[in-house]
Design a protein around this motif. Structure first.
Motif, short mmCIF file in Angstrom:
data_model
loop_
_atom_site.label_atom_id
_atom_site.label_comp_id
_atom_site.label_asym_id
_atom_site.label_seq_id
_atom_site.Cartn_x
_atom_site.Cartn_y
_atom_site.Cartn_z
N ASN A 48 -24.96 -72.34 -75.25
CA ASN A 48 -26.07 -73.27 -75.46
C ASN A 48 -25.63 -74.50 -76.26
O ASN A 48 -25.78 -75.63 -75.80
CB ASN A 48 -27.22 -72.56 -76.17
N CYS A 49 -25.07 -74.29 -77.45
CA CYS A 49 -24.71 -75.41 -78.32
C CYS A 49 -23.21 -75.65 -78.40
O CYS A 49 -22.77 -76.61 -79.05
CB CYS A 49 -25.29 -75.21 -79.72
N LEU A 50 -22.40 -74.79 -77.78
CA LEU A 50 -20.94 -74.87 -77.71
C LEU A 50 -20.24 -74.66 -79.05
O LEU A 50 -19.05 -74.89 -79.18
CB LEU A 50 -20.48 -76.21 -77.09
N THR A 51 -20.97 -74.17 -80.05
CA THR A 51 -20.40 -73.91 -81.37
C THR A 51 -19.63 -72.60 -81.35
O THR A 51 -19.98 -71.67 -80.63
CB THR A 51 -21.52 -73.86 -82.43
N SER A 52 -18.58 -72.53 -82.16
CA SER A 52 -17.74 -71.35 -82.24
C SER A 52 -17.63 -70.92 -83.71
O SER A 52 -18.24 -71.53 -84.59
CB SER A 52 -16.35 -71.68 -81.67
N VAL A 53 -16.85 -69.88 -83.97
CA VAL A 53 -16.58 -69.43 -85.33
C VAL A 53 -15.06 -69.31 -85.48
O VAL A 53 -14.37 -68.86 -84.56
CB VAL A 53 -17.25 -68.06 -85.62
N HIS A 54 -14.54 -69.72 -86.63
CA HIS A 54 -13.10 -69.71 -86.87
C HIS A 54 -12.64 -68.28 -87.17
O HIS A 54 -12.72 -67.81 -88.29
CB HIS A 54 -12.79 -70.63 -88.05
N LEU A 55 -12.16 -67.59 -86.12
CA LEU A 55 -11.70 -66.21 -86.24
C LEU A 55 -10.20 -66.07 -86.01
O LEU A 55 -9.59 -65.14 -86.54
CB LEU A 55 -12.42 -65.32 -85.21
N ASP A 56 -9.61 -66.94 -85.20
CA ASP A 56 -8.23 -66.77 -84.79
C ASP A 56 -7.30 -67.82 -85.38
O ASP A 56 -7.67 -68.98 -85.56
CB ASP A 56 -8.11 -66.88 -83.26
N VAL A 57 -6.05 -67.40 -85.64
CA VAL A 57 -4.97 -68.34 -85.93
C VAL A 57 -4.29 -68.67 -84.60
O VAL A 57 -4.13 -69.81 -84.24
CB VAL A 57 -3.96 -67.76 -86.94
N GLU A 58 -3.93 -67.64 -83.86
CA GLU A 58 -3.46 -67.73 -82.49
C GLU A 58 -4.55 -67.13 -81.61
O GLU A 58 -5.21 -66.19 -82.04
CB GLU A 58 -2.14 -66.98 -82.28
N PRO A 59 -4.76 -67.63 -80.40
CA PRO A 59 -5.85 -67.11 -79.57
C PRO A 59 -5.85 -65.58 -79.46
O PRO A 59 -4.85 -64.98 -79.09
CB PRO A 59 -5.60 -67.76 -78.21
N GLY A 60 -6.98 -64.98 -79.87
CA GLY A 60 -7.16 -63.54 -79.75
C GLY A 60 -6.65 -62.69 -80.89
O GLY A 60 -6.85 -61.49 -80.89
N ASP A 61 -6.00 -63.28 -81.90
CA ASP A 61 -5.40 -62.43 -82.94
C ASP A 61 -6.37 -62.02 -84.05
O ASP A 61 -6.11 -61.10 -84.79
CB ASP A 61 -4.16 -63.09 -83.54
N ARG A 62 -7.51 -62.69 -84.17
CA ARG A 62 -8.52 -62.42 -85.20
C ARG A 62 -7.92 -62.41 -86.59
O ARG A 62 -8.33 -61.66 -87.47
CB ARG A 62 -9.23 -61.08 -84.93
N ALA A 63 -6.93 -63.27 -86.84
CA ALA A 63 -6.20 -63.28 -88.10
C ALA A 63 -6.69 -64.34 -89.09
O ALA A 63 -6.23 -64.37 -90.22
CB ALA A 63 -4.70 -63.49 -87.83
N ALA A 64 -7.60 -65.20 -88.72
CA ALA A 64 -8.07 -66.24 -89.63
C ALA A 64 -9.02 -65.64 -90.66
O ALA A 64 -9.92 -64.88 -90.33
CB ALA A 64 -8.77 -67.36 -88.86
N ASP A 65 -8.82 -65.97 -91.90
CA ASP A 65 -9.68 -65.49 -92.97
C ASP A 65 -10.81 -66.46 -93.28
O ASP A 65 -11.66 -66.18 -94.09
CB ASP A 65 -8.86 -65.27 -94.25
N CYS A 66 -10.84 -67.60 -92.61
CA CYS A 66 -11.81 -68.65 -92.90
C CYS A 66 -13.23 -68.25 -92.53
O CYS A 66 -14.12 -68.23 -93.38
CB CYS A 66 -11.41 -69.94 -92.16
N GLY A 67 -13.49 -67.96 -91.26
CA GLY A 67 -14.81 -67.57 -90.80
C GLY A 67 -15.82 -68.70 -90.76
O GLY A 67 -17.01 -68.47 -90.62
#
Length: 141
Positions: A48-67
């Motif tokens: 709908n709004c094209l917004t995402s959440v910062h979850l990955d450092v590399e695509p699919g790794d779920r390694a970002a601590d930012c959120g």
């Protein structure tokens, strides 16, 4: 299941080989987003709004601590003509690119694509002057 538990539960690269099956509520517009309808096995932004959440450092790794919430700021065309949305994290400023999903809001995509043309970095009145400097006749008709 929170992000830390997901990281512990799934081995590295899990998201690259397994489709996303979880629904989520968009942190920007509040809509329920389901995995179906994306046209691929991965749903990484709200259609709908094209917004995402910062979850990955590399695509699919779920390694970002930012959120942090990632706002759509631009679109670009990949080799082969596929569109992608450029996101910028509100919290840390990281840029990332996600392919456009089949069910993404076409009006939102077009409004992002047209933004540079609607808001040029110079006054529109200067087009006539710049055209004349480039050797044209400079008339806007």
């Amino acid at each position: 299941m929170n992000r830390e538990n997901k990281r512990k539960l799934y081995e590295k690269g899990y998201y690259k080989t397994h489709p996303c099956i979880e629904a989520f509520t968009c942190r920007a517009c509040g809509r329920l987003v389901t995995p179906g309808g994306a046209g691929s096995g991965h749903r990484n932004h709200c259609p709908n709004c094209l917004t995402s959440v910062h979850l990955d450092v590399e695509p699919g790794d779920r390694a970002a601590d930012c959120g942090g919430v990632m706002d759509p700021i631009a679109v670009w065309v990949r080799k082969g003509g596929e569109w992608a949305v450029v996101h910028r994290c509100r919290r840390c400023g990281t840029l990332s690119s996600n392919r456009v999903a089949v069910d993404d809001n076409p009006m939102k995509l077009m409004s992002i694509a047209m933004r540079p043309l609607c808001q040029p970095p110079f006054p529109l009145e200067r087009i006539e002057e710049m055209t004349a400097l480039m050797g044209g006749d400079g008339r806007m008709e």
